[in-house]
Design a protein around this motif. Structure first.
Motif, PDB file in Angstrom:
ATOM      1  N   GLU A   5      -3.226  22.811  -9.428  1.00 44.19           N
ATOM      2  CA  GLU A   5      -3.085  22.536  -7.942  1.00 44.19           C
ATOM      3  C   GLU A   5      -3.340  20.911  -7.784  1.00 44.19           C
ATOM      4  O   GLU A   5      -4.614  20.756  -7.842  1.00 44.19           O
ATOM      5  N   LEU A   6      -2.254  20.240  -7.209  1.00 43.80           N
ATOM      6  CA  LEU A   6      -2.675  18.789  -6.723  1.00 43.80           C
ATOM      7  C   LEU A   6      -1.680  18.703  -5.441  1.00 43.80           C
ATOM      8  O   LEU A   6      -0.675  18.649  -5.503  1.00 43.80           O
ATOM      9  N   ASP A   7      -2.688  18.532  -4.179  1.00 44.17           N
ATOM     10  CA  ASP A   7      -1.922  18.389  -3.199  1.00 44.17           C
ATOM     11  C   ASP A   7      -2.849  17.514  -2.002  1.00 44.17           C
ATOM     12  O   ASP A   7      -3.716  17.339  -2.341  1.00 44.17           O
ATOM     13  N   GLY A   8      -2.072  16.927  -1.180  1.00 42.26           N
ATOM     14  CA  GLY A   8      -2.795  16.266  -0.334  1.00 42.26           C
ATOM     15  C   GLY A   8      -2.492  16.529   1.187  1.00 42.26           C
ATOM     16  O   GLY A   8      -1.641  17.493   1.637  1.00 42.26           O
ATOM     17  N   GLU A   9      -3.556  16.700   1.934  1.00 39.55           N
ATOM     18  CA  GLU A   9      -3.848  17.402   3.244  1.00 39.55           C
ATOM     19  C   GLU A   9      -4.253  16.425   4.390  1.00 39.55           C
ATOM     20  O   GLU A   9      -5.079  15.549   4.190  1.00 39.55           O
ATOM     21  N   TRP A  10      -3.578  16.750   5.704  1.00 38.99           N
ATOM     22  CA  TRP A  10      -4.381  16.035   6.697  1.00 38.99           C
ATOM     23  C   TRP A  10      -4.453  17.115   8.034  1.00 38.99           C
ATOM     24  O   TRP A  10      -3.569  18.035   8.010  1.00 38.99           O
ATOM     25  N   GLN A  11      -5.540  16.906   8.438  1.00 41.38           N
ATOM     26  CA  GLN A  11      -5.979  17.682   9.789  1.00 41.38           C
ATOM     27  C   GLN A  11      -6.594  16.850  10.943  1.00 41.38           C
ATOM     28  O   GLN A  11      -7.264  15.819  10.488  1.00 41.38           O
ATOM     29  N   SER A  12      -6.349  17.319  11.941  1.00 38.95           N
ATOM     30  CA  SER A  12      -7.057  16.709  13.052  1.00 38.95           C
ATOM     31  C   SER A  12      -7.820  17.764  14.037  1.00 38.95           C
ATOM     32  O   SER A  12      -7.079  18.533  14.432  1.00 38.95           O
ATOM     33  N   PHE A  13      -8.991  17.045  14.367  1.00 36.04           N
ATOM     34  CA  PHE A  13      -9.928  17.640  15.147  1.00 36.04           C
ATOM     35  C   PHE A  13     -10.408  17.150  16.336  1.00 36.04           C
ATOM     36  O   PHE A  13     -10.153  15.720  16.458  1.00 36.04           O
ATOM     37  N   LYS A  14     -10.925  17.955  17.346  1.00 37.44           N
ATOM     38  CA  LYS A  14     -11.697  17.074  18.541  1.00 37.44           C
ATOM     39  C   LYS A  14     -13.075  17.979  18.711  1.00 37.44           C
ATOM     40  O   LYS A  14     -13.107  19.183  18.722  1.00 37.44           O
ATOM     41  N   ARG A  15     -13.774  17.288  19.697  1.00 40.20           N
ATOM     42  CA  ARG A  15     -14.816  18.003  20.411  1.00 40.20           C
ATOM     43  C   ARG A  15     -14.744  17.128  21.987  1.00 40.20           C
ATOM     44  O   ARG A  15     -14.739  16.039  21.925  1.00 40.20           O
ATOM     45  N   GLU A  16     -15.210  18.142  22.856  1.00 35.98           N
ATOM     46  CA  GLU A  16     -15.446  17.229  24.279  1.00 35.98           C
ATOM     47  C   GLU A  16     -16.528  18.043  24.856  1.00 35.98           C
ATOM     48  O   GLU A  16     -17.063  19.199  24.460  1.00 35.98           O
ATOM     49  N   SER A  17     -16.999  17.300  25.615  1.00 38.99           N
ATOM     50  CA  SER A  17     -18.084  17.635  26.659  1.00 38.99           C
ATOM     51  C   SER A  17     -18.144  16.798  27.846  1.00 38.99           C
ATOM     52  O   SER A  17     -18.407  15.684  27.864  1.00 38.99           O
ATOM     53  N   GLY A  18     -17.647  17.302  29.130  1.00 43.94           N
ATOM     54  CA  GLY A  18     -17.483  16.841  30.127  1.00 43.94           C
ATOM     55  C   GLY A  18     -16.572  15.754  30.177  1.00 43.94           C
ATOM     56  O   GLY A  18     -15.311  15.723  29.879  1.00 43.94           O
ATOM     57  N   ASN A  19     -16.742  14.351  30.338  1.00 47.29           N
ATOM     58  CA  ASN A  19     -16.076  13.290  30.203  1.00 47.29           C
ATOM     59  C   ASN A  19     -15.844  12.343  28.890  1.00 47.29           C
ATOM     60  O   ASN A  19     -15.101  11.714  28.563  1.00 47.29           O
ATOM     61  N   PHE A  20     -16.653  13.202  28.091  1.00 44.27           N
ATOM     62  CA  PHE A  20     -16.746  12.438  26.588  1.00 44.27           C
ATOM     63  C   PHE A  20     -16.094  13.433  25.858  1.00 44.27           C
ATOM     64  O   PHE A  20     -16.100  14.742  25.629  1.00 44.27           O
ATOM     65  N   SER A  21     -14.962  12.556  24.998  1.00 42.42           N
ATOM     66  CA  SER A  21     -14.437  13.416  24.193  1.00 42.42           C
ATOM     67  C   SER A  21     -14.267  12.404  22.724  1.00 42.42           C
ATOM     68  O   SER A  21     -14.366  11.471  22.789  1.00 42.42           O
ATOM     69  N   GLN A  22     -14.065  13.224  21.765  1.00 39.60           N
ATOM     70  CA  GLN A  22     -14.101  12.475  20.419  1.00 39.60           C
ATOM     71  C   GLN A  22     -13.017  13.407  19.431  1.00 39.60           C
ATOM     72  O   GLN A  22     -12.976  14.386  19.328  1.00 39.60           O
ATOM     73  N   LYS A  23     -12.259  12.501  18.918  1.00 36.75           N
ATOM     74  CA  LYS A  23     -11.062  12.765  17.879  1.00 36.75           C
ATOM     75  C   LYS A  23     -11.537  12.551  16.464  1.00 36.75           C
ATOM     76  O   LYS A  23     -12.012  11.618  16.246  1.00 36.75           O
ATOM     77  N   LEU A  24     -11.185  13.309  15.615  1.00 36.14           N
ATOM     78  CA  LEU A  24     -11.438  13.011  14.056  1.00 36.14           C
ATOM     79  C   LEU A  24     -10.349  13.526  13.262  1.00 36.14           C
ATOM     80  O   LEU A  24      -9.658  14.649  13.601  1.00 36.14           O
TER      81      LEU A  24
END
Length: 228
Positions: free
Chosen positions: A113-132
């Motif tokens: 099997e050969l495949d490409g994959e994309w996923q999007s994540f986040k983490r938040e705390s108060g006013n702080f957020s981060q996307k990955l």
């Protein structure tokens, strides 16, 4: 004297006639022997006596394309200023697309099997957020482990690896982070054939490795379609 010559010619003629009759009888017997032998079929198979069997429609095609959605859970030890957890939750539904090619691994049937994959994540705390975002190229060798008796369910397991490219952003500081790395993969596929050319594919995948000098663990549930 003349009488003796006549008698001799008569006897000679009779002997020649008897010899000719005997030869004809012999030839006739020989012909009878030749034509009385039954003719048998050749023992060499010249053509297939029966038609070819139709292809087993329960067989999986040798080449299958895959298209599906994925949703995962990510643990990545990316440092932050306020001590946020290292766990990320999915922010969007991910996508995966690839190809599976039937092969044999020693005595075991399977597919590469050969495949490409994309996923999007986040983490938040108060006013702080981060996307990955995680981009990976999965290379997995699967082994066929089980077919149900009615061939309505199929199970396989596989091992592989994935080069990984990761990007992250921090909304408060406006800076960004990107890194390359790799993961080892373990995957399980639960496949439900719909028709000969289509399969519903439910899969579970776990990956562990290192990206940008930080440990990463990614578990994913995927649902997609295999098609010829």
């Amino acid at each position: 004297m003349m009488n003796k010559i006549i008698v001799f010619l008569f006897l000679f003629s009779m002997s020649q006639y008897a010899f000719a009759v005997k030869d004809k009888s012999k030839d006739k017997n020989d012909l009878d022997k030749i034509y009385s032998v039954p003719i048998k079929k050749s023992e060499i198979l010249i053509e297939n006596p029966s038609p070819l069997m139709a292809k087993n429609y329960n067989e999986r095609p040798a080449h299958l394309f895959y298209l599906g959605i994925v949703r995962g859970s990510l643990t990545y030890k990316l440092p932050t200023l306020n001590g946020l957890t290292t766990d990320f939750s999915p922010s969007l539904v991910g996508m995966s697309a690839g190809i599976k090619t039937a092969n044999n691994l020693y005595l075991f049937k399977g597919n590469l099997e050969l495949d490409g994959e994309w996923q999007s994540f986040k983490r938040e705390s108060g006013n702080f957020s981060q996307k990955l975002n995680v981009f990976q190229l999965n290379v997995i060798q699967n082994i066929d482990l089980y077919w149900s008796s009615k061939r309505s369910f199929f199970f396989s397991a596989g091992l592989g690896f994935a080069p990984v490219y990761l990007t992250a952003e921090q909304s408060i500081f406006g800076n960004s982070y990107s890194a390359f790395g790799a993961m080892g993969l373990l995957k399980f596929d639960f496949i439900f054939p719909i028709k000969r050319k289509y399969e519903l594919d439910l899969n579970l995948k776990g990956g562990w490795g290192n990206v940008g000098g930080h440990e990463i663990f990614l578990s994913t549930v995927g649902l997609g379609l295999n098609f010829e």
